[in-house]
Scaffold this motif. Structure first.
Motif, mmCIF file in Angstrom:
data_model
loop_
_atom_site.group_PDB
_atom_site.id
_atom_site.type_symbol
_atom_site.label_atom_id
_atom_site.label_comp_id
_atom_site.label_asym_id
_atom_site.label_seq_id
_atom_site.Cartn_x
_atom_site.Cartn_y
_atom_site.Cartn_z
ATOM 1 N N ARG A 161 -24.291 -44.996 25.029
ATOM 2 C CA ARG A 161 -22.991 -44.607 24.412
ATOM 3 C C ARG A 161 -23.160 -43.832 23.068
ATOM 4 N NH1 ARG A 161 -21.815 -49.909 26.500
ATOM 5 N NH2 ARG A 161 -21.455 -50.870 24.441
ATOM 6 N N GLU A 162 -24.306 -44.173 22.469
ATOM 7 C CA GLU A 162 -24.399 -43.389 21.194
ATOM 8 C C GLU A 162 -25.206 -42.114 21.382
ATOM 9 O OE1 GLU A 162 -23.530 -44.577 18.253
ATOM 10 O OE2 GLU A 162 -22.730 -46.265 19.177
ATOM 11 N N VAL A 163 -26.109 -42.021 22.019
ATOM 12 C CA VAL A 163 -26.851 -40.746 22.259
ATOM 13 C C VAL A 163 -26.561 -39.831 23.393
ATOM 14 C CG1 VAL A 163 -28.920 -41.736 21.149
ATOM 15 C CG2 VAL A 163 -28.646 -41.959 23.668
ATOM 16 N N GLU A 164 -25.917 -40.280 24.471
ATOM 17 C CA GLU A 164 -25.617 -39.435 25.634
ATOM 18 C C GLU A 164 -24.354 -38.342 25.006
ATOM 19 O OE1 GLU A 164 -23.875 -39.187 30.168
ATOM 20 O OE2 GLU A 164 -25.434 -40.962 29.757
ATOM 21 N N PRO A 165 -23.495 -38.847 24.591
ATOM 22 C CA PRO A 165 -22.323 -38.054 24.042
ATOM 23 C C PRO A 165 -23.156 -37.021 23.145
ATOM 24 C CG PRO A 165 -21.616 -40.364 23.880
ATOM 25 C CD PRO A 165 -23.100 -40.266 24.143
ATOM 26 N N ALA A 166 -24.053 -37.269 22.174
ATOM 27 C CA ALA A 166 -24.522 -36.143 21.376
ATOM 28 C C ALA A 166 -25.061 -35.162 22.443
ATOM 29 C CB ALA A 166 -25.716 -36.898 20.457
ATOM 30 N N CYS A 167 -25.564 -35.558 23.501
ATOM 31 C CA CYS A 167 -26.487 -34.461 24.517
ATOM 32 C C CYS A 167 -25.606 -33.597 25.034
ATOM 33 C CB CYS A 167 -27.290 -35.287 25.500
ATOM 34 S SG CYS A 167 -28.517 -36.170 24.827
ATOM 35 N N ALA A 168 -24.247 -34.181 25.480
ATOM 36 C CA ALA A 168 -23.245 -33.709 26.093
ATOM 37 C C ALA A 168 -22.722 -32.572 24.940
ATOM 38 C CB ALA A 168 -21.981 -34.476 26.357
ATOM 39 N N ALA A 169 -22.393 -32.818 23.626
ATOM 40 C CA ALA A 169 -21.999 -31.873 22.566
ATOM 41 C C ALA A 169 -22.943 -30.806 22.522
ATOM 42 C CB ALA A 169 -21.918 -32.617 21.317
ATOM 43 N N ALA A 170 -24.449 -31.165 22.582
ATOM 44 C CA ALA A 170 -25.343 -30.162 22.626
ATOM 45 C C ALA A 170 -25.309 -29.187 23.435
ATOM 46 C CB ALA A 170 -26.761 -30.884 22.327
ATOM 47 N N ALA B 251 -22.901 -28.167 25.222
ATOM 48 C CA ALA B 251 -21.860 -27.221 25.003
ATOM 49 C C ALA B 251 -21.987 -26.244 24.009
ATOM 50 C CB ALA B 251 -20.418 -28.052 24.565
ATOM 51 N N GLY B 252 -22.846 -26.569 23.062
ATOM 52 C CA GLY B 252 -23.251 -25.511 21.926
ATOM 53 C C GLY B 252 -24.544 -24.664 22.419
ATOM 54 N N ARG B 253 -25.062 -24.814 23.333
ATOM 55 C CA ARG B 253 -25.986 -23.976 23.941
ATOM 56 C C ARG B 253 -25.275 -22.386 24.416
ATOM 57 N NH1 ARG B 253 -30.842 -25.947 27.647
ATOM 58 N NH2 ARG B 253 -31.040 -23.771 27.937
ATOM 59 N N ALA B 254 -25.824 -21.351 23.721
ATOM 60 C CA ALA B 254 -25.394 -20.040 24.160
ATOM 61 C C ALA B 254 -25.575 -19.688 25.555
ATOM 62 C CB ALA B 254 -25.959 -19.229 23.283
ATOM 63 N N ASP B 255 -26.448 -20.081 26.112
ATOM 64 C CA ASP B 255 -26.882 -19.998 27.716
ATOM 65 C C ASP B 255 -26.273 -21.035 28.503
ATOM 66 O OD1 ASP B 255 -28.567 -22.059 27.204
ATOM 67 O OD2 ASP B 255 -30.399 -21.108 27.532
ATOM 68 N N ARG B 256 -25.518 -21.832 28.093
ATOM 69 C CA ARG B 256 -24.727 -22.690 28.899
ATOM 70 C C ARG B 256 -24.185 -22.457 30.400
ATOM 71 N NH1 ARG B 256 -21.590 -21.843 24.721
ATOM 72 N NH2 ARG B 256 -19.496 -21.154 25.113
ATOM 73 N N MET C 168 -28.064 -38.726 38.680
ATOM 74 C CA MET C 168 -29.023 -37.363 38.510
ATOM 75 C C MET C 168 -27.896 -36.365 37.630
ATOM 76 S SD MET C 168 -30.156 -36.523 42.190
ATOM 77 C CE MET C 168 -30.787 -34.972 41.892
ATOM 78 N N PHE C 169 -26.822 -36.464 37.658
ATOM 79 C CA PHE C 169 -25.848 -35.728 36.565
ATOM 80 C C PHE C 169 -26.114 -36.029 35.271
ATOM 81 C CE2 PHE C 169 -21.859 -34.972 34.436
ATOM 82 C CZ PHE C 169 -21.475 -33.804 34.689
ATOM 83 N N HIS C 170 -25.893 -37.399 34.951
ATOM 84 C CA HIS C 170 -26.196 -37.834 33.579
ATOM 85 C C HIS C 170 -27.770 -37.631 32.957
ATOM 86 C CE1 HIS C 170 -22.666 -40.398 32.852
ATOM 87 N NE2 HIS C 170 -22.737 -40.357 34.391
ATOM 88 N N GLU C 171 -28.715 -37.651 34.088
ATOM 89 C CA GLU C 171 -30.060 -37.592 33.405
ATOM 90 C C GLU C 171 -30.116 -35.937 33.072
ATOM 91 O OE1 GLU C 171 -32.456 -39.141 36.458
ATOM 92 O OE2 GLU C 171 -32.109 -41.142 35.908
ATOM 93 N N THR C 172 -29.654 -35.190 34.157
ATOM 94 C CA THR C 172 -29.676 -33.567 33.931
ATOM 95 C C THR C 172 -28.946 -33.220 32.639
ATOM 96 O OG1 THR C 172 -29.795 -33.197 36.323
ATOM 97 C CG2 THR C 172 -29.210 -31.276 35.142
ATOM 98 N N CYS D 51 -29.943 -30.452 27.204
ATOM 99 C CA CYS D 51 -29.481 -30.437 26.118
ATOM 100 C C CYS D 51 -29.756 -29.454 24.846
ATOM 101 C CB CYS D 51 -28.978 -31.948 25.693
ATOM 102 S SG CYS D 51 -30.566 -32.530 24.668
ATOM 103 N N GLY D 52 -31.331 -29.285 25.176
ATOM 104 C CA GLY D 52 -31.756 -28.279 24.284
ATOM 105 C C GLY D 52 -32.699 -28.882 23.230
#
Length: 267
Positions: free
Chosen positions: A114-123, A125-130, A161-165, A170-171
């Motif tokens: 709950r601490e780290v996965e939201p950070a990955c989701a935010a990352a 969203a920040g990828r230019a090639d998303r 698989m969705f969560h792991e992907t 996340c970059g």
């Protein structure tokens, strides 16, 4: 020191140092890319000749690398070894064993996610090639999950698989390794829960679809490049998604289950 308290023979020290040097050289070659993933090292005689050392010294070096999960030694006539570049599964194995040794429960892993996965989701969203590298992949996984929503085991596997992907794309490689290891441990727990619950737990179809709708919301936030929204949606989703597999959330992490997942994933 020997059992009598005398200094160890110099030959034994030299043996250990030579083995360490060979292991260091091969480890470096693997980690910097000189040896690609799944490369087959030469048969023992050829490789040992390259280092000009005795058979026991060479085999000790191989044992060091095998214990680190960097190679799989093949015994018998074919000989040789297959190299493996470290990934999140290797980290998950070491982490799982360390947590098991401390008597940690799976609830601890859930909290960390709950601490780290939201950070990955935010990352993400920040990828230019998303729109090329992330959104299409997550969308395909989401669509596959919708099709099997009535099968708890299959939809759970695709959800994981969705969560792991999400983490894997996340970059940030440090997050990929750290969060990926946690995802692996939680996935093992959730998969076991799904198999137990398939015939005993009644989760209304509407609830399953609602959980998948949150995946869709998360994909949209990533597509929009809205890191803060992606972070909030990911956390909200985890708070709900972790409820059902929490029927045994206080169970301690098992060394046996960690080992089984690692060996299964290693093939």
């Amino acid at each position: 020191m020997t059992p009598q308290g005398n200094p160890a023979p110099a030959g034994g020290v030299r043996f250990a140092r030579l083995a360490e040097q060979i292991a260091d050289d091969l480890r470096t070659r693997l980690l910097v890319g000189d040896l690609a993933e799944a490369t087959e090292l030469a048969v023992e005689e050829s490789l040992r000749g390259h280092y000009s050392v005795s058979k026991p010294t060479f085999r000790e070096a191989m044992r060091v690398l095998e214990a680190e999960g960097l190679i799989t030694v093949r015994r018998g006539a074919i000989g040789g070894a297959v190299v493996h570049r470290p990934d999140a599964e290797h980290v998950a194995y070491s982490l799982g064993m360390a947590l098991a040794g401390k008597g940690v429960s799976i609830a601890d892993v859930a909290q960390a996610l709950r601490e780290v996965e939201p950070a990955c989701a935010a990352a993400c969203a920040g990828r230019a090639d998303r729109m090329q590298e992330i959104v299409p992949i997550l969308t395909r996984l989401h669509e596959r999950a919708i099709k099997v929503v009535d099968n708890l085991v299959e939809v759970t596997a695709l959800s994981r698989m969705f969560h792991e992907t999400l983490v894997d794309l996340c970059g940030n490689q440090s997050l990929v390794m750290l969060a990926g290891a946690l995802e692996s441990l939680w996935s093992s727990h959730e998969a076991a829960w799904a198999h137990r619950a398939a015939d005993t737990v009644d989760i209304p179809r509407a609830e399953r679809l609602k959980a998948l709708d949150e995946h869709r919301e998360l994909i949209d936030a990533i597509a929009d490049g809205d890191s803060e929204a992606a972070r909030k949606i990911a956390l909200r989703h985890l708070l709900v998604a972790q409820i059902y597999p929490s029927d045994q959330i206080d169970v301690l992490i098992s060394p046996t289950s960690v080992r089984k997942r690692f060996t299964d994933s290693s093939g």
